[in-house]
Design a protein around this motif. Sequence first.
Motif, mmCIF file in Angstrom:
data_model
loop_
_atom_site.group_PDB
_atom_site.id
_atom_site.type_symbol
_atom_site.label_atom_id
_atom_site.label_comp_id
_atom_site.label_asym_id
_atom_site.label_seq_id
_atom_site.Cartn_x
_atom_site.Cartn_y
_atom_site.Cartn_z
ATOM 1 N N GLU A 90 -0.426 9.893 -10.052
ATOM 2 C CA GLU A 90 -0.035 9.518 -9.593
ATOM 3 C C GLU A 90 -1.081 7.932 -9.340
ATOM 4 O O GLU A 90 -1.269 7.282 -9.616
ATOM 5 N N LEU A 91 -2.195 8.061 -9.744
ATOM 6 C CA LEU A 91 -3.507 7.818 -8.996
ATOM 7 C C LEU A 91 -3.815 6.889 -10.954
ATOM 8 O O LEU A 91 -4.461 5.985 -10.996
ATOM 9 N N ALA A 92 -3.201 7.549 -12.230
ATOM 10 C CA ALA A 92 -3.412 6.928 -13.329
ATOM 11 C C ALA A 92 -2.121 5.772 -13.773
ATOM 12 O O ALA A 92 -2.611 5.673 -13.492
ATOM 13 N N TYR A 93 -1.403 6.366 -12.994
ATOM 14 C CA TYR A 93 -0.265 5.681 -12.705
ATOM 15 C C TYR A 93 -0.045 4.199 -12.409
ATOM 16 O O TYR A 93 0.269 3.512 -13.014
ATOM 17 N N ILE A 94 -0.607 4.052 -11.177
ATOM 18 C CA ILE A 94 -1.052 3.490 -10.467
ATOM 19 C C ILE A 94 -2.758 2.064 -10.453
ATOM 20 O O ILE A 94 -1.894 1.001 -10.769
ATOM 21 N N ASP A 122 -2.992 -3.729 -3.787
ATOM 22 C CA ASP A 122 -3.186 -3.251 -2.939
ATOM 23 C C ASP A 122 -2.127 -1.637 -2.857
ATOM 24 O O ASP A 122 -2.654 -0.958 -2.309
ATOM 25 N N GLU A 123 -1.390 -1.164 -4.222
ATOM 26 C CA GLU A 123 -1.078 -0.731 -4.621
ATOM 27 C C GLU A 123 -2.007 0.921 -4.645
ATOM 28 O O GLU A 123 -2.409 1.886 -4.639
ATOM 29 N N GLY A 124 -2.848 0.265 -5.463
ATOM 30 C CA GLY A 124 -4.193 0.916 -6.055
ATOM 31 C C GLY A 124 -4.716 1.610 -4.653
ATOM 32 O O GLY A 124 -5.879 2.418 -4.262
ATOM 33 N N GLU A 142 -2.968 2.160 -14.132
ATOM 34 C CA GLU A 142 -2.761 2.087 -14.872
ATOM 35 C C GLU A 142 -1.728 0.605 -15.237
ATOM 36 O O GLU A 142 -1.726 -0.925 -15.363
ATOM 37 N N LYS A 143 -0.638 0.509 -13.662
ATOM 38 C CA LYS A 143 0.356 -0.540 -13.465
ATOM 39 C C LYS A 143 -0.660 -1.463 -13.005
ATOM 40 O O LYS A 143 -0.092 -2.776 -13.401
ATOM 41 N N TYR A 144 -1.247 -1.106 -11.717
ATOM 42 C CA TYR A 144 -1.846 -1.885 -10.475
ATOM 43 C C TYR A 144 -3.205 -2.368 -10.879
ATOM 44 O O TYR A 144 -3.610 -3.374 -10.089
ATOM 45 N N GLU A 160 0.810 -1.275 0.291
ATOM 46 C CA GLU A 160 0.095 0.000 -0.007
ATOM 47 C C GLU A 160 0.705 0.876 0.342
ATOM 48 O O GLU A 160 0.119 2.034 -0.032
ATOM 49 N N ALA A 161 2.091 1.092 0.957
ATOM 50 C CA ALA A 161 2.614 2.426 0.475
ATOM 51 C C ALA A 161 3.168 2.542 -0.792
ATOM 52 O O ALA A 161 3.665 4.321 -0.889
ATOM 53 N N ILE A 162 3.405 1.773 -1.738
ATOM 54 C CA ILE A 162 4.247 2.064 -3.517
ATOM 55 C C ILE A 162 3.004 3.092 -2.893
ATOM 56 O O ILE A 162 3.885 4.504 -4.223
ATOM 57 N N GLY A 163 1.408 3.070 -3.874
ATOM 58 C CA GLY A 163 0.642 3.315 -4.172
ATOM 59 C C GLY A 163 0.726 4.714 -3.263
ATOM 60 O O GLY A 163 0.909 6.106 -3.948
ATOM 61 N N ALA A 164 0.596 4.725 -1.933
ATOM 62 C CA ALA A 164 0.640 6.146 -0.890
ATOM 63 C C ALA A 164 1.379 7.418 -0.837
ATOM 64 O O ALA A 164 1.369 8.305 -1.074
#
Length: 268
Positions: free
Chosen positions: A143-147, A156-158, A149-151, A130-134
Amino acid sequence: MKKNFIYLIIFALVVITAAEMIGFQSVKLGTFSIGLLPLVFAIIITMVLGLNLFRKGFWKKVYSKENVEFAGKYLIFLMLPLMARYGADVAPKIGEILQIGWVFITQEIGNLGTVLLGLPVALLLGLRREAIGATLGIGREGELAYISEKYTLNSDEGRGVLSLYIIGTLFGTIFFSIFAPIMLQLGFSIEALAMASGMGSGSMMSASSASLVAQVPEMEKTILAYASASQLLTSFLGTFTMVFLAVPLQQLIYRLLVRGDKNAKRAA
């Protein structure tokens, strides 16, 4: 799914209408004023009605698993009109903005602070994926778009980036509504504070610039132009800063601090 989706559309229209009827509210706090945008009220209403206490009948259909997944997957499309609005605000002051363009660029270095400071704290608090997204940024549109698209936002990242997005909308707007006027009273120039308002968040930028306009109404056009230009460049240049600087740095720090995590190799 189709039937539940209709409930979602009806619900969204009702919440938007209610939030717009409440409108922008300014709460006096001593010599300062806190600006509460309709977006804040929309999120509060949606969160309250999403509690298990209300998940019955109509509300259960609105918050169905299918609708929640659909909203998470296509949220990014709702953010695109914001970019068009920023461009419209920047155009009238484009000549003045280009003269100090280098200042807008250098402020992008500040975006790395969330990784350098936020990631170690998040891991210390017990967060992992979760820390990766946060902590990739301040959890806004880029950041919302990147996470997403990738995850995907169901990972958890989302969940990390989406949680920060909601928290930032609720508390970030209040913080910057107070912080910007305080900095103005301490002697910072109105232009510098207007530029600082564009940190990559539409709601935070609006709250910060609105509070500055309330303090210096005769400079409204300059404040909005500088804030919008900064917001536009942050959204654009911030993407490259995030991908080429923040992501590798976050990956390195995560691997160093979470050696025992078997998923550390796929960090960021």
